[in-house]
Write an enzyme that holds these catalytic residues in place. Structure first.
Site: not given
Length: 580
Positions: A221, A403, A407, A560-561
């Site tokens: 990924h 990966d 967003g 962390d997104p």
């Protein structure tokens, strides 16, 4: 980064499916209301176990390329690197169902496990027995004593082939699952990445590999590998990949294996054959026979540079199942090219539609509070716009840990949510809006974000089901419901380096502000401040959940997104309410 031959990124998956079907009209068709289920024309039949393989797009020819007679009956296609949604999976499941049960096969990734699991539950409610089998061939992603935590990567190829053959031979669902397990237990894979890939929507590399370096143990990924090392020769890299595979398979003289040397997207066949040359030398030295080899692109990661080596240790049954004829766009065994047969007899399968929700009379609801349904809509629009503006930033954060698509998935989810909000009756309650947005996220996104936010919105809506408007206490109950829904579905805790590290502090801070007599706007502002601090704190955490867990200590130093996007949304809600 390389240019891509695409049109509008928003139309990418629909056009991909159109291209696949137009290229393989003798093999494939599309079924189901989502138009995401690719189905074998000559695959499903009455009395046969249905085989459904799947995952995100970007891995072509996996997964649709393995749909055809003798292998998979259907494959739901998710967005790039994202699991298909439960509805998309159910379309594939019902198309594959021949009355003997359906087996879902997919890689061991959080989003896939959630979405396929939800589809499995929903199909059971409609009388179809469906089971899930996750592949775990990636040696690098977890130690042998935790093999159940390993990822499924290119070794999927062997497991899919064996399960498809077993089903085509009319084995029972239980026996097909046993065959898949035997193949999975006998398969090991190791990979190397030389360059990153880029998401079509951003055109930016998911992560950076400096010139002269390579990543060992990457997934499929676009995520980084387990360790970064100086680049080596083809022979040295092959030696490095083969060592743990040989150790775990415990191969001995006289054993027989099948070999897959898989390109990740931009590595030439010349290079892949060099790797196979060395694999053959190593196995010959061990007096291990190569029964059959496949060299080429079988499970890619967009245009990533690199390759993986997979071995399956054969016994009599596994060899027979590998030899069983199949006819798919990406793999043909024991059959001519583009065979056309009359589709097998199948009884019609019907999905039942979910009943409409029970509407509550607004006059019976508590109307105290500053946050009306109209204000709530404005809050949701504000959070969506904030996510849209930070899409690339969130993708960059995710590229460091996963990966690189967070967003994009959040953008897709919020676009879908806004679309249903715009279509929802202006008199809709906050509960009804939450139900619609949750379903929109689930249907549009898949991945892990879809189930998590679907559960979050549904639980949040239920928490205020007796309210028309929200006061400070009810708003906090709504935030708490979001957090509980996400936690129950995902299982994460504070400190795991997930979105919960933003949601939990937000709820705690909002409650503390309320106890001091703060207004609803001030409670949300306190929550937003705590969420932002919580997201920032994840930078120094080591990940304990999801794909980034595989990075171990390398996950430290990166925000962390999911926590970052949660904070962005809560900040937007606070600003909207404070502006009233």
């Amino acid at each position: 980064m390389p240019k891509k031959l695409i049109n509008d990124p928003d139309d990418l998956i629909a056009e991909l499916i159109e291209g696949i079907i137009s290229a393989h009209p003798n093999h494939l068709t599309v079924q189901g209301k989502t138009s995401r289920a690719i189905v074998a024309i000559n695959g499903p039949r009455d009395g046969k176990v249905g085989i459904v393989v799947g995952g995100g797009s970007g891995h072509e020819p996996a997964f649709a390329g393995y749909v055809g007679k003798g292998l998979a009956d259907a494959a739901p296609l998710g967005n790039i690197f994202a699991s298909p949604s439960p509805t998309q999976i159910m379309d594939a499941g019902f198309a594959a169902d021949g009355g003997a049960g359906v087996l879902f096969l997919y890689g061991n990734y959080t989003g896939d496990v959630m979405n396929f699991g939800m589809a499995e539950e929903s199909m059971a409610k409609q009388g179809v027995v469906a089971r899930s089998f996750v592949t775990t061939d990636d040696v690098a992603s977890a130690p042998a004593d935790k093999s159940n935590e390993r990822r499924g990567i290119a070794g999927n190829f062997f497991v899919f082939k064996v399960a498809g053959a077993a089903a085509d031979l009319d084995l029972t669902l239980e026996d097909v699952e046993v065959a898949a397990r035997r193949a999975n237990d006998a398969t090991r894979t190791m990979g190397v990445a030389l360059s990153a890939c880029s998401m079509p929507q951003t055109g930016k590399a998911n992560f950076d590999i400096p010139d002269g370096d390579m990543e060992i143990g990457m997934g499929i990924h676009g995520e980084p590998g387990i360790v970064r090392l100086p680049a080596e020769s083809a022979d040295a890299v092959t030696d490095r990949l083969m060592q743990p595979i040989l150790a775990e398979l415990a191969l001995k003289a006289g054993d027989k294996v099948a070999v897959l040397v898989n390109g990740l997207g931009s590595t030439t066949l010349l290079e892949l054959y060099l790797l196979h040359r060395r694999v053959a030398q190593i196995l010959h030295a061990e007096n291990v026979t190569i029964y059959h080899s496949w060299v080429g692109e079988y499970c890619t990661s967009l245009e990533m540079g690199g390759a993986s080596v997979s071995l399956i240790k054969l016994d009599e049954d596994l060899q027979r199942w590998l030899d069983h004829p199949c006819d798919t766009p990406a793999l043909r065994v024991g059959t001519g090219q583009n065979t056309v047969e009359k589709p097998a007899k199948r009884s019609p399968r019907k999905q039942t539609h979910i009943q409409e929700r029970t509407k509550r009379e607004p006059s019976s609801l508590d109307s105290s509070g500053q946050i009306t349904p109209e204000v709530f809509r404005d809050m949701m629009v504000a959070s969506a716009e904030a996510i849209f503006s930070q899409r690339n930033y969130l993708c960059e954060l995710d590229g460091d840990l996963g990966d690189g698509d967070h967003g994009i998935t959040m953008e897709i989810g919020w676009k879908a949510a806004l679309s249903v909000v715009e279509q929802t009756d202006v008199k809709a309650t906050i509960l009804e809006l939450c139900e619609d947005m949750g379903q929109a996220f689930l249907d549009a996104v898949g991945a892990s974000v879809g189930p998590l936010y679907a559960s979050g919105f549904n639980t949040a809506g239920e928490a205020v089901s007796d309210r028309l408007n929200l006061d400070a206490q009810a708003m906090i109950s709504w935030l708490d419901g979001m957090t509980r829904g996400i936690t129950v579905r995902g299982g994460a805790s504070v400190g795991d380096k997930t979105m919960i590290d933003a949601w939990e502090p937000a709820v705690a801070a909002a409650k503390q502000a309320f106890e001091k007599g703060a207004s609803v706007g001030d409670c949300l502002t306190a929550g937003a401040r705590a969420a932002s601090m919580g997201a920032e704190a994840t930078t120094q955490m080591q990940s304990n959940r999801g794909r980034s867990k595989k990075l171990g200590i390398r996950s430290v130093g990166h925000k962390d997104p999911g926590a970052a996007s949660a904070a962005i949304m809560i900040v937007a809600w606070a600003k909207t309410v404070q502006a009233l």
